[in-house]
Design a protein around this motif. Structure first.
Motif, PDB file in Angstrom:
ATOM      1  N   ALA A 243       0.876  -1.171   0.000  1.00  0.00           N
ATOM      2  CA  ALA A 243       0.000   0.000   0.000  1.00  0.00           C
ATOM      3  C   ALA A 243       0.912   1.219   0.000  1.00  0.00           C
ATOM      4  O   ALA A 243       1.803   1.333   0.860  1.00  0.00           O
ATOM      5  CB  ALA A 243      -0.900   0.003   1.229  1.00  0.00           C
ATOM      6  N   ILE A 244       0.695   2.125  -0.951  1.00  0.00           N
ATOM      7  CA  ILE A 244       1.556   3.298  -1.104  1.00  0.00           C
ATOM      8  C   ILE A 244       0.759   4.547  -0.753  1.00  0.00           C
ATOM      9  O   ILE A 244      -0.245   4.857  -1.408  1.00  0.00           O
ATOM     10  CB  ILE A 244       2.095   3.393  -2.544  1.00  0.00           C
ATOM     11  N   ILE A 245       1.200   5.265   0.263  1.00  0.00           N
ATOM     12  CA  ILE A 245       0.497   6.460   0.727  1.00  0.00           C
ATOM     13  C   ILE A 245       1.319   7.690   0.353  1.00  0.00           C
ATOM     14  O   ILE A 245       2.429   7.892   0.859  1.00  0.00           O
ATOM     15  CB  ILE A 245       0.260   6.404   2.246  1.00  0.00           C
ATOM     16  N   LEU A 246       0.775   8.500  -0.563  1.00  0.00           N
ATOM     17  CA  LEU A 246       1.485   9.685  -1.038  1.00  0.00           C
ATOM     18  C   LEU A 246       1.271  10.871  -0.094  1.00  0.00           C
ATOM     19  O   LEU A 246       0.424  10.836   0.812  1.00  0.00           O
ATOM     20  CB  LEU A 246       1.024  10.036  -2.448  1.00  0.00           C
ATOM     21  N   ASP A 247       2.014  11.939  -0.347  1.00  0.00           N
ATOM     22  CA  ASP A 247       1.999  13.072   0.583  1.00  0.00           C
ATOM     23  C   ASP A 247       0.685  13.840   0.579  1.00  0.00           C
ATOM     24  O   ASP A 247       0.385  14.582   1.517  1.00  0.00           O
ATOM     25  CB  ASP A 247       3.179  14.022   0.306  1.00  0.00           C
ATOM     26  N   ASP A 248      -0.132  13.672  -0.476  1.00  0.00           N
ATOM     27  CA  ASP A 248      -1.405  14.407  -0.549  1.00  0.00           C
ATOM     28  C   ASP A 248      -2.606  13.558  -0.128  1.00  0.00           C
ATOM     29  O   ASP A 248      -3.752  13.969  -0.285  1.00  0.00           O
ATOM     30  CB  ASP A 248      -1.631  14.932  -1.965  1.00  0.00           C
ATOM     31  N   ALA A 249      -2.365  12.349   0.396  1.00  0.00           N
ATOM     32  CA  ALA A 249      -3.463  11.438   0.739  1.00  0.00           C
ATOM     33  C   ALA A 249      -4.369  12.041   1.807  1.00  0.00           C
ATOM     34  O   ALA A 249      -3.903  12.686   2.746  1.00  0.00           O
ATOM     35  CB  ALA A 249      -2.896  10.110   1.220  1.00  0.00           C
ATOM     36  N   ASP A 250      -5.667  11.837   1.639  1.00  0.00           N
ATOM     37  CA  ASP A 250      -6.648  12.264   2.632  1.00  0.00           C
ATOM     38  C   ASP A 250      -6.767  11.154   3.671  1.00  0.00           C
ATOM     39  O   ASP A 250      -7.387  10.125   3.419  1.00  0.00           O
ATOM     40  CB  ASP A 250      -7.993  12.520   1.966  1.00  0.00           C
ATOM     41  N   LEU A 251      -6.169  11.358   4.824  1.00  0.00           N
ATOM     42  CA  LEU A 251      -6.109  10.312   5.844  1.00  0.00           C
ATOM     43  C   LEU A 251      -7.075  10.607   6.985  1.00  0.00           C
ATOM     44  O   LEU A 251      -6.706  10.682   8.152  1.00  0.00           O
ATOM     45  CB  LEU A 251      -4.675  10.181   6.370  1.00  0.00           C
ATOM     46  N   ASP A 252      -8.353  10.757   6.617  1.00  0.00           N
ATOM     47  CA  ASP A 252      -9.353  10.964   7.653  1.00  0.00           C
ATOM     48  C   ASP A 252      -9.643   9.633   8.346  1.00  0.00           C
ATOM     49  O   ASP A 252      -9.053   8.594   8.033  1.00  0.00           O
ATOM     50  CB  ASP A 252     -10.618  11.589   7.075  1.00  0.00           C
ATOM     51  N   GLU A 253     -10.566   9.654   9.291  1.00  0.00           N
ATOM     52  CA  GLU A 253     -10.846   8.463  10.096  1.00  0.00           C
ATOM     53  C   GLU A 253     -11.303   7.290   9.238  1.00  0.00           C
ATOM     54  O   GLU A 253     -10.896   6.146   9.464  1.00  0.00           O
ATOM     55  CB  GLU A 253     -11.910   8.792  11.151  1.00  0.00           C
ATOM     56  N   GLU A 254     -12.134   7.563   8.236  1.00  0.00           N
ATOM     57  CA  GLU A 254     -12.634   6.493   7.378  1.00  0.00           C
ATOM     58  C   GLU A 254     -11.514   5.889   6.543  1.00  0.00           C
ATOM     59  O   GLU A 254     -11.490   4.675   6.308  1.00  0.00           O
ATOM     60  CB  GLU A 254     -13.755   7.021   6.486  1.00  0.00           C
ATOM     61  N   ALA A 255     -10.591   6.727   6.076  1.00  0.00           N
ATOM     62  CA  ALA A 255      -9.473   6.218   5.282  1.00  0.00           C
ATOM     63  C   ALA A 255      -8.592   5.295   6.121  1.00  0.00           C
ATOM     64  O   ALA A 255      -8.150   4.241   5.647  1.00  0.00           O
ATOM     65  CB  ALA A 255      -8.654   7.378   4.727  1.00  0.00           C
ATOM     66  N   ILE A 256      -8.324   5.683   7.357  1.00  0.00           N
ATOM     67  CA  ILE A 256      -7.506   4.853   8.235  1.00  0.00           C
ATOM     68  C   ILE A 256      -8.214   3.537   8.546  1.00  0.00           C
ATOM     69  O   ILE A 256      -7.576   2.479   8.636  1.00  0.00           O
ATOM     70  CB  ILE A 256      -7.162   5.613   9.534  1.00  0.00           C
ATOM     71  N   LYS A 257      -9.529   3.573   8.678  1.00  0.00           N
ATOM     72  CA  LYS A 257     -10.283   2.336   8.892  1.00  0.00           C
ATOM     73  C   LYS A 257     -10.166   1.414   7.679  1.00  0.00           C
ATOM     74  O   LYS A 257     -10.020   0.194   7.826  1.00  0.00           O
ATOM     75  CB  LYS A 257     -11.754   2.654   9.173  1.00  0.00           C
ATOM     76  N   ARG A 258     -10.236   1.988   6.476  1.00  0.00           N
ATOM     77  CA  ARG A 258     -10.076   1.175   5.268  1.00  0.00           C
ATOM     78  C   ARG A 258      -8.682   0.572   5.207  1.00  0.00           C
ATOM     79  O   ARG A 258      -8.505  -0.583   4.810  1.00  0.00           O
ATOM     80  CB  ARG A 258     -10.343   2.011   4.018  1.00  0.00           C
ATOM     81  N   LEU A 259      -7.692   1.356   5.601  1.00  0.00           N
ATOM     82  CA  LEU A 259      -6.313   0.861   5.632  1.00  0.00           C
ATOM     83  C   LEU A 259      -6.190  -0.285   6.626  1.00  0.00           C
ATOM     84  O   LEU A 259      -5.605  -1.327   6.317  1.00  0.00           O
ATOM     85  CB  LEU A 259      -5.363   2.001   6.008  1.00  0.00           C
ATOM     86  N   LYS A 260      -6.748  -0.104   7.805  1.00  0.00           N
ATOM     87  CA  LYS A 260      -6.713  -1.149   8.828  1.00  0.00           C
ATOM     88  C   LYS A 260      -7.400  -2.422   8.354  1.00  0.00           C
ATOM     89  O   LYS A 260      -6.880  -3.532   8.525  1.00  0.00           O
ATOM     90  CB  LYS A 260      -7.373  -0.637  10.108  1.00  0.00           C
ATOM     91  N   THR A 261      -8.566  -2.270   7.743  1.00  0.00           N
ATOM     92  CA  THR A 261      -9.296  -3.444   7.250  1.00  0.00           C
ATOM     93  C   THR A 261      -8.507  -4.160   6.166  1.00  0.00           C
ATOM     94  O   THR A 261      -8.481  -5.402   6.116  1.00  0.00           O
ATOM     95  CB  THR A 261     -10.668  -3.021   6.700  1.00  0.00           C
ATOM     96  N   GLY A 262      -7.844  -3.389   5.311  1.00  0.00           N
ATOM     97  CA  GLY A 262      -7.021  -3.996   4.270  1.00  0.00           C
ATOM     98  C   GLY A 262      -5.866  -4.810   4.827  1.00  0.00           C
ATOM     99  O   GLY A 262      -5.379  -5.732   4.175  1.00  0.00           O
TER     100      GLY A 262
END
Length: 481
Positions: free
Chosen positions: A257-276
């Motif tokens: 998983a590649i997270i760029l400097d402009d990524a929107d890392l709100d709570e939902e995004a972090i949850k998706r990352l965790k689930t992945g």
């Protein structure tokens, strides 16, 4: 101790008949290893040969059946299976370790695969007319007996995604489920098999080597569909070479998983990352196995992901409060435990967090809290190998060229994901990433189960895009006039 075993416990299916044999092994509940969920028959080579013979005989009639009839039978079977989902969910949790939510979702997807395949068959089977200097039709026909060999980690979907298109296309199947987790597959396929002629669906269980070697070296078996480790996949290729069987394999993965400097890392995004990362306790070939974060966001991602991991409740999947279950078996539990220990000794920092749902019974199952690894390098074992458990390395990068090189530095190429607000850039990166599929701001599976893209390099053999996998189990030929 629950003494009532499923009706298929300790049996195998041949030509419509469930048979018992003397040699069996216990199927253990990974959440409570003192509980025996049922038994699995240990089939001999002789039994496997008899089952192949039954499948070959049934093929001669089934392959000539009408596609409309096949579709109708599948829809009836899907309706029946949909009515008994609930009673199979608990069995699946007890033998596999998934949570109730994960288990029910997998079973419902099996019904979806059946209905989707039945509909797609009618659209896809019709001859395709090629225009040119003469009229040529591309026509399709069934291939023969199909061996379906599936693993313990996601057995329901991975089995149904192969069995259903194979029989819809007019083939007969010999299914070999994993010895650690065969019961729910057998229980559900029992329902499906009852809607089709005897011998269309057959099931053998037992030693992977004995059964696998027999299926993959028998000239009567024309297709081998396998999901599992790359090592076993290579053995299957060798055994299948003698008879040039068609081989379709989904193998290991080490997904970046590649997270760029402009990524929107709100709570939902972090949850998706965790689930992945943690879906099915990380025991998913297409789960995130490495996270690369632009150095400007590295500390932020580690902090947010750690906070999200702290909320993970690990316990018996049968309990509604559990958000992550145990690992499936002792071998996998020991491997991941030792990998974490070696990683810690190497100088990397391992932060283990989460909540034990029932601390007093923790040692009775293969439970493991999730861990985040920082300070590892690209050549570390935790980065190069497929951990297949709830532990994830997080590494920094400085530019896109660097991270693409790092992401592609693997013998695997199953899935990848790019996290950025720039969709154009995500597509440009996807074109350079060595993966069978790339997701944007998520890392999951395709919503449409008719779609699938096996991996590159050592992550798979054969290419699939659509049509519910029907094309893998048929041969096409040209008819000209």
């Amino acid at each position: 101790m629950i003494s009532t075993y499923p009706v298929i416990s300790g049996k195998y299916l041949i030509n419509g008949e469930w048979k018992e044999i003397r040699e069996t092994a216990n199927v253990i509940n990974p959440a409570n290893t003192s509980e025996v969920v049922g038994e699995v028959a240990i089939c001999s080579k002789e039994i496997v040969n008899e089952v192949i013979e039954a499948a070959e005989k049934a093929y001669k009639m089934w392959s000539r059946s009408n596609v409309e009839d096949r579709s109708a039978l599948m829809n009836k079977a899907a309706e029946k299976l949909a009515n008994i989902i609930e009673e199979n969910v608990t069995l699946f949790v007890r033998e596999n370790g998934k949570t109730l939510v994960e288990a029910k979702k997998d079973l419902l997807r099996c019904v979806e695969i059946m209905k989707g395949g039945a509909a797609e068959l009618l659209n896809w089977w019709n001859p395709e007319v090629l225009t040119g200097t003469q009229k040529v039709q591309v026509r399709r026909r069934a291939r023969g007996v199909t061996a379906v060999i599936t693993p313990w980690n996601s057995p329901m979907i991975l089995t149904f995604k192969r069995v259903i298109p194979a029989i819809l296309a007019g083939n007969t199947v010999v299914v070999k489920p994993a010895t650690n987790c065969p019961l729910t597959i057998m229980s559900c396929l029992k329902v499906v098999a009852e809607h089709f002629p005897p011998g269309v669906i057959n099931i053998v269980t037992g030693s992977g080597k004995v059964i696998g070697d027999t299926l993959c070296s028998d000239s009567r078996v024309r297709t081998v569909a396998f999901v599992g480790s790359t090592t076993t996949g290579k053995d299957i290729m060798k055994n299948s070479a003698e008879n040039l069987q068609k081989v379709y394999m989904e193998l290991g993965g080490n997904d970046p998983a590649i997270i760029l400097d402009d990524a929107d890392l709100d709570e939902e995004a972090i949850k998706r990352l965790k689930t992945g990362i943690l879906r099915a306790s990380g025991q998913v070939c297409s789960a995130i196995k490495r996270v690369y974060v632009h150095k400007s966001r590295y500390d932020e991602v580690v902090k947010k992901l750690t906070k999200e991991f702290e909320r993970v409740v690990v316990g018996d999947g049968i309990q509604p409060d559990a958000t992550m279950g145990p690992l499936n078996n002792k071998a996998q539990f020991d491997y991941v435990s030792q990998l974490i220990e070696r990683t810690s000794r190497s100088g990397a920092e391992v932060v283990t967090t989460g909540i034990q749902l029932n601390p007093e019974t923790w040692d009775k199952g293969y439970y493991m809290l999730p861990s985040i690894v920082t300070g590892a390098n690209q050549k570390s074992e935790i980065v190069q190998d497929e951990q297949f458990g709830p532990v994830i390395p997080v590494l920094p990068f400085t530019n896109i060229d660097e991270v693409i090189e790092l992401a592609n530095d693997s013998k695997f190429g199953l899935r990848a994901s790019v996290w950025t607000e720039n969709e154009k850039l995500a597509i440009e990166m996807a074109d350079r990433l060595e993966a069978g599929a790339v997701f944007h701001n998520n890392h999951t599976i395709f919503n449409d189960l008719a779609l699938d893209f096996p991996g590159l390099k050592e992550s798979g053999v054969s290419r699939e895009t659509r049509h519910c996998g029907l094309e893998f189990f048929t041969d096409s030929y040209g008819f000209a006039n």
